[in-house]
Design a protein around this motif. Structure first.
Motif, PDB file in Angstrom:
ATOM      1  N   TYR A 263       0.817  -1.211   0.000  1.00 14.40           N
ATOM      2  CA  TYR A 263       0.000   0.000   0.000  1.00 14.40           C
ATOM      3  C   TYR A 263       0.852   1.263   0.000  1.00 14.40           C
ATOM      4  O   TYR A 263       1.928   1.317   0.585  1.00 14.40           O
ATOM      5  CB  TYR A 263      -0.924   0.009   1.216  1.00 14.40           C
ATOM      6  CG  TYR A 263      -1.867  -1.173   1.245  1.00 14.40           C
ATOM      7  CD1 TYR A 263      -2.984  -1.198   0.440  1.00 14.40           C
ATOM      8  CD2 TYR A 263      -1.620  -2.269   2.063  1.00 14.40           C
ATOM      9  CE1 TYR A 263      -3.858  -2.264   0.452  1.00 14.40           C
ATOM     10  CE2 TYR A 263      -2.479  -3.353   2.085  1.00 14.40           C
ATOM     11  CZ  TYR A 263      -3.606  -3.352   1.267  1.00 14.40           C
ATOM     12  OH  TYR A 263      -4.447  -4.417   1.277  1.00 14.40           O
ATOM     13  N   HIS A 264       0.300   2.267  -0.678  1.00 14.72           N
ATOM     14  CA  HIS A 264       0.970   3.564  -0.768  1.00 14.72           C
ATOM     15  C   HIS A 264       0.452   4.470   0.336  1.00 14.72           C
ATOM     16  O   HIS A 264      -0.763   4.593   0.529  1.00 14.72           O
ATOM     17  CB  HIS A 264       0.673   4.188  -2.139  1.00 14.72           C
ATOM     18  CG  HIS A 264       1.273   5.540  -2.347  1.00 14.72           C
ATOM     19  ND1 HIS A 264       2.574   5.846  -2.023  1.00 14.72           N
ATOM     20  CD2 HIS A 264       0.735   6.688  -2.867  1.00 14.72           C
ATOM     21  CE1 HIS A 264       2.820   7.109  -2.324  1.00 14.72           C
ATOM     22  NE2 HIS A 264       1.719   7.639  -2.829  1.00 14.72           N
ATOM     23  N   HIS A 265       1.333   5.109   1.082  1.00 13.28           N
ATOM     24  CA  HIS A 265       0.905   6.004   2.159  1.00 13.28           C
ATOM     25  C   HIS A 265       1.787   7.237   2.186  1.00 13.28           C
ATOM     26  O   HIS A 265       2.915   7.248   1.676  1.00 13.28           O
ATOM     27  CB  HIS A 265       0.940   5.294   3.516  1.00 13.28           C
ATOM     28  CG  HIS A 265       2.242   4.632   3.833  1.00 13.28           C
ATOM     29  ND1 HIS A 265       3.302   5.307   4.383  1.00 13.28           N
ATOM     30  CD2 HIS A 265       2.646   3.344   3.661  1.00 13.28           C
ATOM     31  CE1 HIS A 265       4.311   4.479   4.542  1.00 13.28           C
ATOM     32  NE2 HIS A 265       3.957   3.285   4.112  1.00 13.28           N
ATOM     33  N   ARG A 266       1.262   8.270   2.815  1.00 12.90           N
ATOM     34  CA  ARG A 266       2.019   9.518   2.920  1.00 12.90           C
ATOM     35  C   ARG A 266       3.193   9.352   3.858  1.00 12.90           C
ATOM     36  O   ARG A 266       3.140   8.570   4.810  1.00 12.90           O
ATOM     37  CB  ARG A 266       1.109  10.635   3.457  1.00 12.90           C
ATOM     38  CG  ARG A 266      -0.034  11.016   2.542  1.00 12.90           C
ATOM     39  CD  ARG A 266      -0.960  11.985   3.252  1.00 12.90           C
ATOM     40  NE  ARG A 266      -2.153  12.272   2.447  1.00 12.90           N
ATOM     41  CZ  ARG A 266      -3.252  12.809   2.921  1.00 12.90           C
ATOM     42  NH1 ARG A 266      -3.332  13.124   4.214  1.00 12.90           N
ATOM     43  NH2 ARG A 266      -4.280  13.038   2.131  1.00 12.90           N
ATOM     44  N   LYS A 267       4.199  10.151   3.612  1.00  9.87           N
ATOM     45  CA  LYS A 267       5.349  10.120   4.510  1.00  9.87           C
ATOM     46  C   LYS A 267       4.954  10.644   5.881  1.00  9.87           C
ATOM     47  O   LYS A 267       4.326  11.692   5.999  1.00  9.87           O
ATOM     48  CB  LYS A 267       6.484  10.969   3.934  1.00  9.87           C
ATOM     49  CG  LYS A 267       7.125  10.388   2.675  1.00  9.87           C
ATOM     50  CD  LYS A 267       8.285  11.243   2.194  1.00  9.87           C
ATOM     51  CE  LYS A 267       8.936  10.631   0.954  1.00  9.87           C
ATOM     52  NZ  LYS A 267      10.066  11.448   0.455  1.00  9.87           N
ATOM     53  N   GLY A 268       5.315   9.901   6.907  1.00  8.06           N
ATOM     54  CA  GLY A 268       5.014  10.305   8.264  1.00  8.06           C
ATOM     55  C   GLY A 268       3.596  10.025   8.692  1.00  8.06           C
ATOM     56  O   GLY A 268       3.210  10.371   9.810  1.00  8.06           O
ATOM     57  N   SER A 269       2.783   9.419   7.830  1.00  9.64           N
ATOM     58  CA  SER A 269       1.398   9.141   8.168  1.00  9.64           C
ATOM     59  C   SER A 269       1.310   7.966   9.132  1.00  9.64           C
ATOM     60  O   SER A 269       2.056   6.988   9.029  1.00  9.64           O
ATOM     61  CB  SER A 269       0.592   8.827   6.904  1.00  9.64           C
ATOM     62  OG  SER A 269      -0.706   8.402   7.233  1.00  9.64           O
ATOM     63  N   ALA A 270       0.365   8.053  10.078  1.00 12.31           N
ATOM     64  CA  ALA A 270       0.152   6.959  11.018  1.00 12.31           C
ATOM     65  C   ALA A 270      -0.627   5.823  10.373  1.00 12.31           C
ATOM     66  O   ALA A 270      -0.646   4.700  10.882  1.00 12.31           O
ATOM     67  CB  ALA A 270      -0.608   7.464  12.243  1.00 12.31           C
ATOM     68  N   LEU A 306      -3.010   5.603  -8.496  1.00 12.16           N
ATOM     69  CA  LEU A 306      -2.524   5.199  -7.175  1.00 12.16           C
ATOM     70  C   LEU A 306      -2.759   6.316  -6.171  1.00 12.16           C
ATOM     71  O   LEU A 306      -2.284   7.437  -6.349  1.00 12.16           O
ATOM     72  CB  LEU A 306      -1.035   4.851  -7.236  1.00 12.16           C
ATOM     73  CG  LEU A 306      -0.394   4.413  -5.922  1.00 12.16           C
ATOM     74  CD1 LEU A 306      -1.029   3.120  -5.414  1.00 12.16           C
ATOM     75  CD2 LEU A 306       1.116   4.240  -6.088  1.00 12.16           C
ATOM     76  N   CYS A 307      -3.512   6.031  -5.121  1.00 21.72           N
ATOM     77  CA  CYS A 307      -3.802   6.992  -4.054  1.00 21.72           C
ATOM     78  C   CYS A 307      -3.151   6.526  -2.756  1.00 21.72           C
ATOM     79  O   CYS A 307      -2.698   5.392  -2.645  1.00 21.72           O
ATOM     80  CB  CYS A 307      -5.311   7.131  -3.859  1.00 21.72           C
ATOM     81  SG  CYS A 307      -6.219   7.616  -5.341  1.00 21.72           S
ATOM     82  N   THR A 308      -3.129   7.407  -1.780  1.00 23.03           N
ATOM     83  CA  THR A 308      -2.575   7.041  -0.482  1.00 23.03           C
ATOM     84  C   THR A 308      -3.646   6.388   0.389  1.00 23.03           C
ATOM     85  O   THR A 308      -4.845   6.530   0.143  1.00 23.03           O
ATOM     86  CB  THR A 308      -2.031   8.278   0.245  1.00 23.03           C
ATOM     87  OG1 THR A 308      -3.109   9.173   0.540  1.00 23.03           O
ATOM     88  CG2 THR A 308      -0.984   8.993  -0.595  1.00 23.03           C
ATOM     89  N   VAL A 312      -7.908   7.128   0.888  1.00 22.85           N
ATOM     90  CA  VAL A 312      -8.925   6.076   0.900  1.00 22.85           C
ATOM     91  C   VAL A 312      -9.726   6.117   2.199  1.00 22.85           C
ATOM     92  O   VAL A 312     -10.957   6.037   2.194  1.00 22.85           O
ATOM     93  CB  VAL A 312      -8.263   4.695   0.719  1.00 22.85           C
ATOM     94  CG1 VAL A 312      -9.281   3.575   0.947  1.00 22.85           C
ATOM     95  CG2 VAL A 312      -7.654   4.575  -0.665  1.00 22.85           C
ATOM     96  N   GLU A 313      -9.036   6.271   3.323  1.00 22.34           N
ATOM     97  CA  GLU A 313      -9.728   6.280   4.612  1.00 22.34           C
ATOM     98  C   GLU A 313     -10.576   7.531   4.797  1.00 22.34           C
ATOM     99  O   GLU A 313     -11.612   7.498   5.468  1.00 22.34           O
ATOM    100  CB  GLU A 313      -8.707   6.163   5.750  1.00 22.34           C
ATOM    101  CG  GLU A 313      -8.045   4.801   5.842  1.00 22.34           C
ATOM    102  CD  GLU A 313      -9.063   3.683   5.995  1.00 22.34           C
ATOM    103  OE1 GLU A 313      -9.911   3.746   6.921  1.00 22.34           O
ATOM    104  OE2 GLU A 313      -9.045   2.757   5.167  1.00 22.34           O
TER     105      GLU A 313
END
Length: 571
Positions: A263-270, A306-308, A312-313
């Motif tokens: 999965y793709h996520h933002r940097k520093g994201s919880a 591709l989204c983070t 999506v949440e």
């Protein structure tokens, strides 16, 4: 205490806020001054029946509540907030000037008709109606341009100043913004309506034009000192990307085990992996080929593919609150019956003294006054008393407050139905069955019972829903939370207009008069109000089901918002 940099900076600061607040306050003063009494203008000057006039006002109100959402999207994504507010000022001013001209130019409207007169055959022509709709449309567009960006544009003048962390200027701006906006609405419902009632439509519609001129000048005079941020991507774009990416990857098989690498996520994201609810949307953040899907800096090479996980949440959180949001939409229909209530009040004794009577359109101001009183009582009396009795900080949970508001709105419609039944019976007994223009010997102050209960419902449901959205949605979606309630009001007006159409065409009394007859004494507006009361009870049952499906709020009924404890954790 305000520090020197706020005052000495060449751009933004407190100086700019005065002009922004004045612009918004004067715009609301002008627009509500026109809309509050508009039902009487439509029935008396355009020969419309009550139901048709109410439908037009429902649609006008729906547009006025929906346009700020479009304005916010365009401002955030393409044009910026300053140009959007400027455009809104010009559009509103033009619409109000043209509407004022209908009171001056005889050919712009039909010859005056007695209100609800069944012998009036002067129907408005198609060009006259199109011109009226054009005026109202311009005013709706203008309101959307101003109200969509005014609050955020004011925050832009302060958001980059470090001294605000200690001075609390931003919080003060929000407070004064809402205070002046509410005060403007109250003044428009009383003073401007009184001017229209006593001096006629020419002066009554001319005053809002002057106020809108002052609003426009207030905004443009401070142009050199505004901070004007550039447009950037809107939250609507982010949601659209999640839906598009999910559809493009619809053939991907999701693994039952979540792994960080997928999965793709933002940097520093919880948020590292998405939740299991609405799993179809999880496909939007699946990385199929790291070499192709990601750029060297870790960003998506194609954000529409591709989204983070965060995006999506956020969309999932919005989808989750929609059912409870819809219950507020149905509740607001009861609050939007002002057009019919103004007509009722116009046939009742509105005298406070022998020489002074309250204008029919000013009665809606009592609802705003009632809401303020109930808010103050709840915050300053009920909560301290409950906390003292229990020996610890206590308050009602968010879902409890919303439920109380929905149930109270049903009681408000029941009260209004009883009042209208008595009013109609009095009209028949006094021999005015065929003469709806006569003033009856029954005090219009009885209508205050409806406003008293409706203000209570708004204080609990309206504010409760706003707080619910801000609490349940992620902080990154604060702009979404602020627009949800306005969007709900827009949908409420559309449903109310549809409901009026259905009732007018299909519901008739024993004498074959529609419940919403042009002759208010021949119709059965009380039956219409009982119908709304019944629908509200059904809405409350639907709300209870939505609460159970939703589950617990964050921190159990929103306790995290103020550190207090809910009186009960039950739904």
């Amino acid at each position: 205490m305000i520090t020197e940099p706020l005052l000495s900076s060449p751009k933004g600061g407190i100086r700019a806020l005065f002009f922004i607040i004045a612009n918004e306050a004067l715009e609301r003063l002008a627009s509500f001054g026109l809309s509050t009494n508009m039902i009487l203008y439509l029935t008396r000057e355009y020969g419309m029946d009550a139901a048709s006039g109410a439908q037009i006002l429902f649609l006008y109100s729906a547009a006025g509540n929906f346009m700020p959402i479009i304005g916010a999207f365009l401002a955030d994504t393409y044009v910026g907030r300053y140009p959007m507010i400027g455009f809104g000022c010009i559009a509103s001013l033009l619409g109000m000037v043209l509407l004022w001209l209908t009171t001056i130019i005889p050919g712009a409207r039909v010859p005056s008709c007695a209100q609800f007169s069944s012998n009036c055959n002067n129907d408005a022509t198609t060009p006259q109606l199109l011109f009226l709709y054009f005026c109202l449309g311009l005013m709706s567009i203008g309101a959307g341009g101003i109200r969509s960006c005014s609050l955020a544009f004011g925050a832009d003048q302060l958001s980059k100043r470090d001294s605000l962390k200690h001075a609390g200027i931003l919080e003060s701006f929000f407070s004064w913004y809402y205070v002046t906006s509410s005060a403007s609405v109250f003044i428009s419902m009383t003073c401007i309506v009184y001017i229209q009632d006593t001096m006629g439509w020419k002066v009554g519609f001319g005053v809002p034009v002057v106020l809108m001129i002052l609003s426009t000048l207030s905004f443009f005079l401070a142009s050199p000192i505004y901070v004007k941020p550039k447009a950037k991507a809107s939250w609507l774009i982010g949601f659209a990307r999640v839906l598009v990416a999910s559809y493009r990857k619809r053939r991907i098989e999701l693994s039952s085990l979540n792994t960080d690498e997928l999965y793709h996520h933002r940097k520093g994201s919880a948020l590292v992996v998405p939740s299991e609810r609405i799993r179809f949307l999880n496909k939007a953040c699946v990385i199929k080929n790291p070499g192709e899907d990601l750029m060297p800096d870790g960003r998506a090479s194609d954000p529409w593919t591709l989204c983070t996980v965060d995006q999506v949440e956020e969309l999932k959180a919005l989808i989750k609150v929609i059912p409870i949001w819809s219950t507020g939409v149905l509740m607001s229909i009861n609050v939007l019956q002002h057009s019919f209530i103004v007509l009722q009040a116009s046939t009742m004794d509105r005298h406070i003294t022998s020489k002074f009577q309250v204008p029919a359109g000013s009665f809606t101001a009592f609802q705003l006054f009632s809401s303020v009183i109930w808010i103050a009582l709840y915050d300053r009396v009920v909560i301290p008393l409950a906390s003292k009795i229990r020996g610890k900080p206590s308050r009602l949970g968010l879902k409890q407050r919303i439920g109380i508001g929905i149930l109270s709105s049903s009681a408000a419609m029941a009260a209004l139905a009883i009042i209208e039944s008595v009013r109609r019976k009095t009209a028949i007994e006094e021999g005015f069955y065929d003469d709806p223009n006569s003033v009856l010997h029954i005090s219009a102050l009885w209508l205050l019972l409806y406003f008293f209960i409706t203000g209570f419902a708004e204080a609990f449901c309206g504010i409760g829903q706003n707080e619910f959205f801000y609490t349940e949605l992620p902080k990154s979606m604060s702009s979404v939370a602020s627009n949800l309630f306005e969007m709900g009001l827009s949908v409420s007006n559309l449903i109310a207009s549809l409901l009026v159409t259905i009732v007018r065409n299909f519901f008739k009394g024993n004498d074959q008069e529609s419940w919403l007859s042009s002759n208010i004494n021949k119709g059965h507006y009380d039956y219409y109000y009982w119908l709304l009361a019944g629908l509200s009870l059904a809405n409350f049952i639907y709300y209870r089901a939505c609460c159970k499906a939703y589950g617990p709020c964050k921190g159990q009924e929103g306790n995290t918002t103020d550190g207090g404890e809910a009186l009960t954790d039950e739904d």
